[in-house]
Scaffold this active site. Structure first.
Site, PDB file in Angstrom:
ATOM      1  N   GLY A   1      -8.044   2.342   0.867  1.00 30.31           N
ATOM      2  CA  GLY A   1      -7.337   4.196   1.038  1.00 30.31           C
ATOM      3  C   GLY A   1      -7.921   4.070   2.457  1.00 30.31           C
ATOM      4  O   GLY A   1      -7.354   5.298   2.663  1.00 30.31           O
TER       5      GLY A   1
ATOM      6  N   PRO B   1      -7.906  -3.419   1.058  1.00 33.67           N
ATOM      7  CA  PRO B   1      -6.718  -2.256   1.680  1.00 33.67           C
ATOM      8  C   PRO B   1      -5.527  -2.433   1.886  1.00 33.67           C
ATOM      9  O   PRO B   1      -5.423  -4.039   1.099  1.00 33.67           O
ATOM     10  CB  PRO B   1      -7.360  -2.264   3.887  1.00 33.67           C
ATOM     11  CG  PRO B   1      -7.919  -4.218   3.048  1.00 33.67           C
ATOM     12  CD  PRO B   1      -8.440  -4.445   1.980  1.00 33.67           C
TER      13      PRO B   1
ATOM     14  N   TYR C   1       6.387  11.148  -2.333  1.00 37.44           N
ATOM     15  CA  TYR C   1       4.638  11.951  -1.883  1.00 37.44           C
ATOM     16  C   TYR C   1       4.383  12.872  -0.248  1.00 37.44           C
ATOM     17  O   TYR C   1       4.136  12.392  -0.076  1.00 37.44           O
ATOM     18  CB  TYR C   1       4.016  10.068  -1.057  1.00 37.44           C
ATOM     19  CG  TYR C   1       3.669   9.372  -2.026  1.00 37.44           C
ATOM     20  CD1 TYR C   1       2.930   9.525  -2.960  1.00 37.44           C
ATOM     21  CD2 TYR C   1       4.255   7.951  -2.337  1.00 37.44           C
ATOM     22  CE1 TYR C   1       2.640   8.255  -3.973  1.00 37.44           C
ATOM     23  CE2 TYR C   1       4.071   6.846  -2.665  1.00 37.44           C
ATOM     24  CZ  TYR C   1       3.311   6.648  -4.117  1.00 37.44           C
ATOM     25  OH  TYR C   1       3.055   6.111  -4.815  1.00 37.44           O
TER      26      TYR C   1
ATOM     27  N   CYS D   1      23.293   9.440  -5.311  1.00 37.96           N
ATOM     28  CA  CYS D   1      23.172  10.973  -5.707  1.00 37.96           C
ATOM     29  C   CYS D   1      21.883  11.644  -6.262  1.00 37.96           C
ATOM     30  O   CYS D   1      21.560  11.689  -7.664  1.00 37.96           O
ATOM     31  CB  CYS D   1      24.692  11.472  -7.458  1.00 37.96           C
ATOM     32  SG  CYS D   1      25.702   9.567  -6.581  1.00 37.96           S
TER      33      CYS D   1
HETATM   34  C1  PLP Z   1      -3.933   1.169  -5.004  1.00 36.78           C
HETATM   35  C2  PLP Z   1      -4.810   0.890  -4.920  1.00 36.78           C
HETATM   36  C3  PLP Z   1      -5.979  -0.505  -3.356  1.00 36.78           C
HETATM   37  C4  PLP Z   1      -5.251   0.059  -2.393  1.00 36.78           C
HETATM   38  O1  PLP Z   1      -4.561   1.215  -1.651  1.00 36.78           O
HETATM   39  P1  PLP Z   1      -4.451   1.625  -0.162  1.00 36.78           P
HETATM   40  O2  PLP Z   1      -4.698   2.641   0.197  1.00 36.78           O
HETATM   41  O3  PLP Z   1      -3.771   1.251   0.580  1.00 36.78           O
HETATM   42  O4  PLP Z   1      -5.231   0.654   0.260  1.00 36.78           O
HETATM   43  C5  PLP Z   1      -6.959  -0.457  -3.699  1.00 36.78           C
HETATM   44  N1  PLP Z   1      -7.838  -1.096  -4.477  1.00 36.78           N
HETATM   45  C6  PLP Z   1      -7.406  -0.133  -6.274  1.00 36.78           C
HETATM   46  C7  PLP Z   1      -8.019  -0.308  -6.911  1.00 36.78           C
HETATM   47  C8  PLP Z   1      -5.976  -0.080  -5.887  1.00 36.78           C
HETATM   48  O5  PLP Z   1      -5.174   0.919  -6.951  1.00 36.78           O
END
Ligand code: PLP
Length: 429
Positions: A239, A289, A331, A358
């Site tokens: 995240g 990550p 998004y 399209c």
């Molecule tokens: C998608 C995901 C991530 C990675 O998220 P990022 O925002 O790209 O770092 C990590 N853990 C889980 C369980 C995910 O589904």
């Protein structure tokens, strides 16, 4: 941090000239910087150094074999969300024993495959899934390593489509139910080995507060589970947000800094806020990550086909569309767009950069101040390394773009452009 910059007024990835690549390999074209990926991995690794930790790169962000191989060689593990991603990790030389398997809907085939390959842990998202893994493991005469994903009900304050840690999201098990689930599973599921606890509250977090709130809330739960079930790891998920508005550190033009209020989360802030809270746990800490590792390491190159001046707007029609990069329309993702040849003047015009698909939702940028570009000119869509190619499709029967990995002045095609024969493969009239 990234290794894209203008040199002699031409955009380079590391020491490689991007216009030369575009002319040689055609567009749309994804180009990744190996040096950027490596540096991101190493910086995160250093920031987490006080902890016994494992970086499990989230494969879904960019699953090209060359990217996975780069991370495997750095010692990274992987967070996978399908049997297909595990297959890729193994093909790329990754170690299944460093893989965690996330996702709410694992199938029997995927569970069997992951058990046979000896993954590190299944991160389960419901009690029904835990019981099913127990059943499948029993049939194979195996013990399945499991953790539970906790939904801490924390607002990640990010886009609604990438928020995952609120009670109304489908992810994880409610915080209040976790202890009971562990107790029942420990009593009733003899083929499961409880290994840890996992959370992931969302993607593209640009502020540290939600991470801190989630860690503060979940750490006492981890301590309790550790005391009762002797777990060995706590995964804090991924995240970490990236800065989509980066400087290319050259020349006077700063016209790409359209939105200066965006404050990226730095690794230092992240680590300083959470490492001291995690250290006393004495557990292995996993970090997952995706975007952080590859987002700013990739660009999508595209060529301007036509210009259309309407009564309300000016459109630059380019050869990359939402099938190549869906983030802007899915998004409301904002990507910096720059010409491969740096403009001589600071003149700007407000345009929409749109693709050939399209759909009215087929745009890469709207109401964007761009320097004048004409048909035949090339543009780079920056920060396209994460959730770019992996979300590409063949919509409108468009072949998927080629992918290139750059290392210094060497550029290697790591996935060839699809041909129309590739696109139609398997179909019968
Ligand atoms: C998608 C995901 C991530 C990675 O998220 P990022 O925002 O790209 O770092 C990590 N853990 C889980 C369980 C995910 O589904």
């Amino acid at each position: 941090m990234h290794l894209f910059h203008y040199q002699n007024a031409r955009l380079h990835c590391e020491a490689t000239d991007l216009q030369t690549l575009a002319e040689k390999h055609g567009t749309p074209l994804y180009v990744y910087s190996k040096g950027t990926i490596t540096s991101h991995f190493q910086r995160l690794d250093e920031a987490l150094a006080p902890l016994n930790h494992l970086i499990c790169y989230a494969v879904k962000a960019n699953s090209n074999l060359a990217v996975l191989s780069t991370i495997a060689k750095l010692g990274g593990g992987f967070d996978i969300v399908s049997g297909g991603e595990l297959f890729r990790v193994i093909k790329a030389g990754g170690d299944p024993a460093k893989c965690t398997f996330a996702g709410v809907g694992k199938t029997r085939a995927e569970i069997e495959y992951a058990l046979q390959q000896g993954i590190y842990c299944f991160n389960a998202e419901s009690e029904a899934e835990l019981r099913y893994i127990n059943l499948v493991a029993g049939e194979l005469g195996k013990k399945a390593p499991v953790a539970v994903r906790v939904n801490p009900n924390v607002d990640a304050k990010t886009h609604a489509k990438i928020t995952t840690g609120k009670s109304e999201n489908k992810f994880g098990i409610d915080f209040d139910q976790i202890l009971d689930v562990y107790d029942r599973v420990a009593r009733e599921c003899p083929n499961l080995v409880i290994k840890g606890l996992q959370m992931h509250i969302g993607s593209q977090l640009t502020n540290v507060d939600p991470f801190v709130e989630a860690v503060r809330k979940v750490v006492p739960l981890v301590e309790q589970i550790k005391a009762e079930h002797r777990i060995e790891f706590f995964s804090i998920g991924g995240g970490i947000g990236i800065n989509y508005r980066q400087s290319l550190d050259s020349g006077p033009a700063t016209w790409w800094e359209e939105n200066p209020e965006a404050h990226p989360l730095t690794l230092k802030t992240y680590a300083e806020a959470i490492v001291p809270q995690l250290q006393p746990l004495g557990l292995r800490i996993l970090c997952e990550p995706g975007r952080f590792m590859v987002g700013n390491a990739g660009v999508l190159l595209t060529q301007v086909l036509y210009e259309k001046r309407g009564s309300a707007k000016t459109f630059k029609i380019v050869d990359a569309g939402m099938n190549d990069l869906i983030r802007p329309t899915l998004y409301e993702g904002w990507h910096q767009i720059v010409p491969l040849k740096q403009p001589a003047s600071a003149a700007l015009e407000k345009v929409d950069v749109v693709g050939p698909i399209c759909e009215s939702g087929d745009f890469l940028a709207q109401n964007r101040d761009l320097p004048p570009v004409a048909g035949g000119d090339y543009l780079a869509v920056l920060s396209a390394g994460a959730y770019g190619f992996t979300m590409a499709s063949n919509y409108n029967t468009r072949p998927m773009p080629a992918e290139i990995l750059v290392e210094g002045s060497t550029a290697r095609v790591v996935r060839g452009r699809q041909t129309l024969e590739d696109v139609l493969k398997g179909e019968t009239p």
